[in-house]
Design an enzyme around this catalytic site. Structure first.
Site, PDB file in Angstrom:
ATOM      1  CG  ASN A 121      40.982  31.477  36.352  1.00  0.00           C
ATOM      2  OD1 ASN A 121      41.883  32.397  36.454  1.00  0.00           O
ATOM      3  ND2 ASN A 121      41.366  30.926  35.115  1.00  0.00           N
ATOM      4  CG  ASP A 122      38.396  35.754  36.171  1.00  0.00           C
ATOM      5  OD1 ASP A 122      39.248  35.696  35.861  1.00  0.00           O
ATOM      6  OD2 ASP A 122      37.179  35.525  35.339  1.00  0.00           O
ATOM      7  CB  VAL A 123      36.449  34.053  42.464  1.00  0.00           C
ATOM      8  CG1 VAL A 123      35.090  34.474  41.405  1.00  0.00           C
ATOM      9  CG2 VAL A 123      36.549  32.506  42.475  1.00  0.00           C
ATOM     10  CB  ALA A 180      38.277  38.741  33.768  1.00  0.00           C
TER      11      ALA A 180
END
Length: 462
Positions: free
Chosen positions: A388-390, A429
């Site tokens: 997700n965040d990466v 996050a």
């Protein structure tokens, strides 16, 4: 006997270093672990040969208890729970050091008639060890979801309160080093340090947890080295410095991978909060394009290169073996399959590497972030599995995003993207992922393992 003990210690820490060298690659990692374990066994034997060693039944009891608890826990732990186990076992090491420092205080009557460096090293070990133990337990609670993953803080008073508690621990330590022998002083040191460990880790959100685990690991190593100095134990000094140095280097690398400073991470307040999701924009009202396992299989079957981007969702679903089977089918059709690994994907350093190695994925197929980003423009299909965040383009394009400036995998540079995910929920996050709404992105909703298994069946039918 003194010479024999010294020789055994030299051999043991040489094996520590040689074993650590083996951890640089999956092919030698198991051997490296066995070599380091042999070194630890020799270090234990050398310690038991020390003059004046007694209470053998207590030592035997400790060995039995440690074996009965540790071996089954390590053998039965799921790969998804590996970060929790690492945090817990690391914390136990710090706690052991703190208890040893307490015992040394008692047996020397407050370090009376001991050199000043022994008192200073022991007190340093007590503070850092206690911080590591209690901080690691909080990290375990967050990873195990016994505690909320979002930051838990009292706002602007958090840092001043942390400073006051740290000052209390330091003052108690100074009084002891100056000659104070009241046992309440060492208890004050340990309790204050425990509060620091809890209050520092509670405000840290899930997005920073991989760095926190690495940082606490480094602290445990430093506390062990300090205790080794106080006890004049060469093996403990060397082993502690190896852990402390490697943990510190890894912490720095992980922080750079997130474009965050270590002080900012320790300050907390980032990751897992709903406020961040709101701040990123109401993405839930934007249209998304869904797909099926059959369409995903067809799309990949006609590709020249497929880049798999694993994340924590793959770990939760235990989909790594299904991913390997899918990759084998694609490669049998002449399609190149690579894996893009972000340094902080998952919940601990190297989490994705461990998962894929478990499924016997070739190490050469695992590409680090910089190499992956150079190959995404030539990639026909990027298959994002639970990451997700990466992969969030907001890190590059939205200055208002909490993760702005964080190095990410440039998945959106691929010709097409397929995202395997249970829902549109945010990552650690706590912010919306703009990648999901990209016109070239198709969402395949469902459990990652079931989705990949569906793709495998469709590939077999083509």
């Amino acid at each position: 006997m003194t010479t024999l003990i010294a020789v055994l210690y030299i051999i043991s820490f040489s094996l520590f270093i040689y074993g650590l060298m083996g951890l640089t690659g999956p092919r030698t990692a198991v051997r490296g672990n066995w070599i380091a374990a042999t070194g630890m066994g020799l270090a234990v034997v050398a310690t038991l040969l020390q003059p004046g060693m007694g209470n053998w039944w207590l030592i035997a009891l400790g060995v039995v208890l440690g074996t009965v608890i540790g071996v089954p826990a390590a053998r039965k732990v799921k790969m998804t729970a590996m970060p929790q186990m690492v945090a817990l076992f690391n914390g136990v090491g710090g706690g052991a050091v703190a208890l040893i420092a307490w015992v040394e205080f008692r047996t020397t009557e407050g370090f009376q008639h001991e050199p000043l460096y022994v008192a200073i090293a022991s007190l340093f070990a007590a503070i850092i060890g206690s911080v590591s133990f209690w901080g690691s337990n909080v990290a375990f609670g967050k990873l195990q979801e016994l505690l909320p993953g979002k930051p838990i803080t009292i706002g602007k008073l958090q840092q001043p309160l942390n400073a006051v508690v740290l000052l209390a621990a330091v003052v108690c330590a100074i009084v002891i080093a100056a000659g104070g022998s009241s046992e309440w002083l060492i208890i004050g040191v340990l309790v204050a340090a425990a509060l620091i460990g809890v209050m520092v880790v509670l405000p840290i959100g899930g997005a920073d947890m991989p760095v926190v685990i690495s940082l606490l690991n480094a602290l445990t190593g430093l506390s062990a080295a300090a205790m080794g100095l106080a006890l004049d134990n060469t093996a403990l000094i060397v082993a502690g410095m190896i852990v402390g140095a490697s943990g510190s280097i890894l912490t720095n690398l992980m922080a750079k991978a997130m474009n965050r400073s270590i002080p900012a991470i320790v300050a907390g307040g980032f990751g897992g909060g709903s406020a961040a999701a709101v701040a990123s924009g109401g993405g839930e009202d934007r249209p998304v394009r869904s797909t099926s396992a059959g369409d995903a299989a067809i799309q990949m079957a006609y590709a020249s290169r497929v880049m798999v981007v694993p994340g924590y969702g793959m770990a939760v679903a235990q989909a790594q073996h299904a991913v390997r089977e899918m990759a084998d089918l694609l490669e049998s059709k002449g399609i190149e399959v690579l894996y893009a690994i972000h340094p902080v994907a998952g919940r601990m350093p190297g989490h994705m590497n461990v998962l894929l190695a478990e499924a016997d994925v070739a190490y050469e197929s695992l590409k680090e972030m910089d190499e992956s980003n150079s190959q995404f423009p030539q990639t026909d299909v990027a298959l994002v599995i639970g990451a997700n965040d990466v992969t969030n383009p907001a890190a590059q394009s939205d200055p208002n995003s909490p993760i702005y400036g964080m190095p990410i995998l440039h998945v959106n540079a691929s010709r097409s993207v397929i995202v395997l995910k249970r829902s549109m929920s945010s990552g650690f996050a706590g912010i919306d992922n703009a990648l999901f709404y990209d016109p070239k992105t198709a969402m395949l909703f469902g459990d990652a393992k079931s989705s990949v298994a569906g793709i495998v069946e469709e590939l077999k039918a083509l």
